[in-house]
Structure formats: structure tokens, C-alpha cells
Design an enzyme around this catalytic site. Sequence first.
Site, PDB file in Angstrom:
ATOM      1  N   GLU A 207      57.137 -21.899 -99.925  1.00  0.00           N
ATOM      2  CA  GLU A 207      56.139 -20.838 -99.767  1.00  0.00           C
ATOM      3  C   GLU A 207      54.724 -21.331-100.062  1.00  0.00           C
ATOM      4  O   GLU A 207      53.949 -20.698-100.765  1.00  0.00           O
ATOM      5  CB  GLU A 207      56.492 -19.615-100.630  1.00  0.00           C
ATOM      6  CG  GLU A 207      57.728 -18.886-100.127  1.00  0.00           C
ATOM      7  CD  GLU A 207      57.928 -17.534-100.782  1.00  0.00           C
ATOM      8  OE1 GLU A 207      57.099 -17.149-101.629  1.00  0.00           O
ATOM      9  OE2 GLU A 207      58.904 -16.852-100.435  1.00  0.00           O
ATOM     10  N   GLY A 208      54.415 -22.495 -99.525  1.00  0.00           N
ATOM     11  CA  GLY A 208      53.119 -23.125 -99.748  1.00  0.00           C
ATOM     12  C   GLY A 208      53.254 -24.169-100.834  1.00  0.00           C
ATOM     13  O   GLY A 208      53.267 -23.841-102.024  1.00  0.00           O
TER      14      GLY A 208
END
Length: 831
Positions: free
Chosen positions: A502-503
Amino acid sequence: MSTVLWLICWLGGLTTLAFVRASRVVATIVIGVGLVITTFLSQLSWFGLFILWAAYAAMAFYLNHPEYRKRYLLNPAFNFMKKSLPTMSETERVALEAGTVGWEAELFSGDPQWEKLLTIPTPKLSEEEQAFMDGPVDQLCEMIKDWEITHQDFDLPQAAWQFLKEAGFFALIIPKKYGGKGFSAFAHSEILAKLAGRSLTLASTVAVPNSLGPAELLLHYGTDQQRDYYLPRLASGEEIPCFALTGPEAGSDAGSISDSGIICMGRFEGKEIIGIKLNWNKRYITLAPIATLLGLAFKLYDPESLIGDKKELGITCALIPTQLSGITIGRRHLPAATPFQNGPTQGKDVFIPLDWIIGGPAMAGQGWRMLVECLSAGRAISLPSSSAGCARAAALAAGAYCLIRRQFKNPLSSFEGIQEVLGRVGGFTYMSEAVRCLTVAIIDAGEKPSVPGAISKYHVTELGRKIANDVMDIHGGKGVMMGPLNYLASAFHGVPIGITVEGANILTRNMIIFGQGAIRCHPFILKEMQAVRYDNHQDFEHFLSQHLSYTFSNAARSFVHGITFAKLAKSPALPTKSYFQQLARASSAFALTADVVMAIFGGKLKFKESLSARLGDLLSMMYLMSSVLKHHQDQGEHQSDLPLVKWCLDYCLARFWQTMDELLDNLPQRMLSFALRFLIMPFGKPAHFPKDHLNKAISEILVNVNAARTRLGGNIFISVQKNDAYAMLNNAFQETVRLEPLLKRLFNAIKSNELSESPFKQAIASALQAKLINSEEAADLNHLDALIQDIIAVDDFSNDELTHKLLQPKDSVVFKKKQTDENLGQDHLLN
């Protein structure tokens, strides 16, 4: 009055005008009045006064005459900004505009309005949510034996899978009208934190259906028909969802996905229709091996202009049943020895109707916007909650172990080296909880906090990494030796998962936090950029005037707060008043520095990743401080929590000013760096890292039964099963605390050489014989000794036990490759 005093008066007056952000007209009048007073009362020469009046007249004329102001100030500024604006791709523009702005904008203002922070509603569980925590969540946790999941079955028990579906764990965010729970973001976060403290595999399994995926995308963008059909099926567990974005060629740069969808004619269910022919190759997709419904991100093309004139429509999201012909699914990855269902998926020439696009054909090409808007909230919940849950469990375990484990005739907690580590563990855990709670409270208030979400994801997972390392260091060999008795290693192994998904954290720190925060949170930059893009000179003049006032004000504020040690800064009348004042000082210093750095580099700043990362760190430290101050208020401002609160705030302030010092050292313009340092740090770095007495106080919290420790642990799960390793640790801890007076009497006798400590059983027998204790006390001590021996014990295995899985190669990839090679007539040996 001497010249020096007049100079001081003028500096004070100009600083005050800037401090209060006086308007151009007011400033002109006040300066004119000051010059009149100076002319008649000072001893300045007529030549000196002439120079002052000439400078004032020129300034007043050019700043207040519309035509000249435009020609000599606004137009050059407009042209400079137009040239310095960075080129921005559509994906960058959409990402920058995603989400909403809230408290983080106050931190950018240089003058935070504290009521905006303190009036954010305190996150609380409803009765229904608390009942779910105490009922189904605890029931699910009792079903889990993490060692069996991670090293024997490589999956959750079937009973747990069935319970997940029946109890609604896959429907936390789905509204009740579709059969879901409709829980708050705080309840969602609390559930994940509790599950993570028990098993990361379990928490990951529950997190994905309730995060960025089919359910959330349908809720925000789906058609009524799509919602009515899929959401009840997702809520009941009839459909198991996954969402596929990442591929071999597109990781952090998700916008570069090569997976394609071609709009064309094709046959579907016996009819000739306009549809999409899809080809994809995805990996790292959680729940993909068992998913029945695949959310897919791909680039959509319309080469024959079947639905419009545009040939390249952009990233699009669709929902696809996984039983369709052409889909390959079912193989698994093994993420960092944490065997939640995760794997690759491929599709070759898979034909679907246009109506399967999420939101229907009207949302073709809108997938990137959909994803980044949902990610604003999603990444603020799943990974920070899981990391905070593991941190809570680890912190309490560290305190318990340090009390019951003795070396050199003393408990580990009595050594200052251990107290320093426990101080970090307790402080970082409190900080993680504070950030998690503030961010989900903002979400529950209706915001989509893109920048706080990035800060929360990055820092809570990074704090989790530090906590995991420290707690493993405390436990030593106990934490290293794998087996059912090890209650730490599984979470330790899973730390990189939160760091990378997620990043990725490196990307988040270097490019997202300040890169997005500078434009979204700054009060004027985005407005000025839009005015320049649309050649709106009138709006540009308005915003530039306000921007200049803002910059001069922050320069004045920084200097005044620096020379007064922020004693004049506004703050609420709370026990933490001085920290609010220090945060106000940090805010003005940050706002000024950020403005200067952006003015120096313009659009090139996005390529100066190290500087951008440090500016992001400054913003993050202020957000972390805000979270701690708010968390302390939300929990009732207990005096017993102050060691944790002060440790966190001292740490964040020290990190802030250390980072500021590094940032100024790395500015290429040395004179400007010197000037900034003089304005914001006139007496050097104004903060220190937490002192030893706070480490000792936090250590006392962690190694004793008290309300502060209970609040820190939150809704942590402790099993009722007697052979559960974490429950055994807690039982031994509780007994050690209960018998503390008796233990103190016994160990005092040992220290005075009245008794021998080793082995402890012998010391108990000798104490009983010497009548230092009675038979009931001896029984209690023997029971405690048995509990402690069970805790300090580690697992061992026979060679056959360790190779048990290897002796069944039919389940392994190596075996399948060998079988394939043998079928091809090749002779390969297994290594």
C-alpha cells in the site's frame, strides 16, 4: 533616544506587523505614522531621514498603485511561477487532488488553531461494536494457533474460515441494508488491531475485503445494480474478493501497469456484444488463490472507437468472476513466512461485458481516481491497525518478560540498559496508538485524509519495525527459537509486509508525504497554481498577496517564538501546555522553511527527494505530536500516562529539530541557510531526546499491573487456553506481581547470602526450612517457579519433525518441477 533603541523599536514594530499579518494598507499607514514619530523625536540626520522617507514613498507607491504593482511585482511573479511549475501527468494530478484536507493544513499554517484538533470527536465503540469485539472477535482469536498456521498448515483452520464468513468479518464496511455490519472506521481499526495481536495471517485475511477492493469500490462508484447484486454476496461470504493492481512491471509506479483491455465485439453467453478483451499478469494479490470475485485494474483502449472518439481511455477497474475461461488463479506466494492467502493471477483473452466496469461504461478510464481516493482512507486503517496491534502485544510481553526473567540476581527491568529499551517500546507503542486513533477519528468525521493516511501508514509501520527489533533484543534466544512457545517471531517476520505494501515506505517518505502535503495542505500554493494554469491574474494577485503576508508572518513568528522559547505562543490550559507551545513554534518554523525551499527549487523540488523526505519528516513529527496530545485528552488526561506522553513529545520534538538542522545543512544557498537558522533556531536546537527518568517511569508502567499499562494494551486478546504461550506469559506476570512482597523478602535473603538463589526451587525449600516463609507461601512460590520455567523454555524438534513437510514433496513447487522435467525425459536431482 539612541539610534540603537530606535532600531530595536523599528524591528519590533515591523515584526509585530508581520506577526499579526497586517494588511497592505494597514502596514503602509502604520509605517508612515512610525516615520513621522521618528522624524520629530529621533536624532537621525536629515540625510538618513530622507533615505527612509524615499524608501517608504517608493514602497507605498508601488505596492498600493494597482497598475505599477501589477507591472513590477505581480507579472514577474506570475511568469516565474508559470515557468517553474512542474510538468504533471494525469496520474500525478489525480493523486494530488485525492482525499480531503483537515488538521494537517493547520500544521502548515504556522499558527495552528488548537480547537480544531481538540474538538475532533473522540473515537468510541458503539454497544454493538463492543459486543462484536467481546464476542465474535474473541471467539475467532480462540480458534487460532499461530504456529500451526505458519509452520504446519500454511493456512487458517477451516473452522476459522467458516466463522469469518458466518460472523460477518468480511462485511465490516458494508452497510447493514446490504447485510453488512456497517461499522465505524474506529471499530474496523480496533478489530484489526486485536486480530493482529493474535495472528498477522488472520488480520491480513480480514483486512483485505474491508480495505481497497471490490466492496469499497462498489460502495463509492458502483451502479445500483452492481451494489444490489454483489454487496449482499460479499457480506455473506458467498463471494471471496481480491483486488489485482500490482504486476511484475508495475510496483510502486502503479500507473505504469501494462495489463490491457481492448474494447471490441465478442460473444458472451451466446450473444454478440460490445465488450472488453482482457489480458493481465498480476502478483502479490491477497486472497487471489481462493477468490471468487476479482477486482482488476487495467488500461482500457478503444481502437475502433466503439464507445467514443477517445482511443486510450486510461486505467479502468472491473469486477470479474474468477471461473471465467482464460483466468489462471490458485497458486500462492509465501509472504515473509506469514501464510495468508496471497498469489499471482493471469488472464488471457478474457472477454467481459462493458457493464462489468465498476460504475458501468460511464466510469471507463476513471480507475486511477477511484483507487487513489479510496486509498486515502484505506491505507490509514489496515496496516497501521495491524502494526499497532502487534506493538501493543509486544510491549506488554516485553514488560512481563522483563519482570519475571532474572539475571545477575535481579529482574531484567532493574537494568538501565533494559529500561532504555522499554522506554522506547512503551513510547513508540503509545505513539502508534495515538496516530492510529486520530487518523480513524478523522475518517469517522467524514474526511478522506490522504496526507494523514500516508503519515500514519509510514510511521506506524516504521515504529512497529523498531518495536519488533527492541522486543526481540530483550527476549534474546527466547525470541529467536521458533516453535509453539514463541509468541514473538511470527509478528517479527511479518514486519516487512507492512513496510512494503500500500505504498512502499521509501516511496511514501520521499515522494508522497510532502509531495502531496505541500500542494494540498499549503493555504495558497494549490490556489496559485490553478490561477496560473488558467491565466487568472486577478485570483493570482489575491492569493499572492495573502501568501506574502503568510510568509512574512511565519518569519516573524519563528523569530519571536525562538527568542522567547515559545512562551508567548497560544495554547490550551492543559498539563501539556508547554508542548502545545513548542508545537506552535515548530509549525511556524516549518511553514517558513517549506515556503523558502519551494521558492528556491520550484518544480524541481520533486526531484530533490532527500530534501522532500526531510520536509515530510517535519510535517510527520508535528502530526505525531498532535496525535499524542489529542490521545492524552481523549483518554482523560490521566496523570499516570504523562511519562508516556512526555516521552513521545520529547522524542518528536528532538526528531523535528534534528531533521530541521539536517535540512538547513543541505540547502545549497549557504547564506539563506544561515538566515533561516538565525530566524528559527537563534539559540541552536531547542529540544532533547527523552531523558533517562522517563525511560525508568515507562519501565515501571510496563512491569507492573496498573491503569496506564491497561490503557496502553487497549483491547488486546489474551486466550483462556492454559497452554497458549502468550496466556502463560500473562499468568506468570500476574502471579509475579501478586507475590512481589514475598519475592522481595526471599531475594533479600538471597542477596544477604542467607539462601542460595540457584536453583530457585532449592531456595524456596531452604527458606521454608529456615522458617522465612510458611508452607502456603512456599506452594505459591513453587507454582510461580513452574510458570516461569514454562515461559523461559524454548521449543526443540527432532530432525524428522523439522523435515516432515520436506518428506511430502507432492505439496511443493520443487516436486512439481521435478515431475514436469521427468515427463519431458530429463533427469534432475532434487537439492
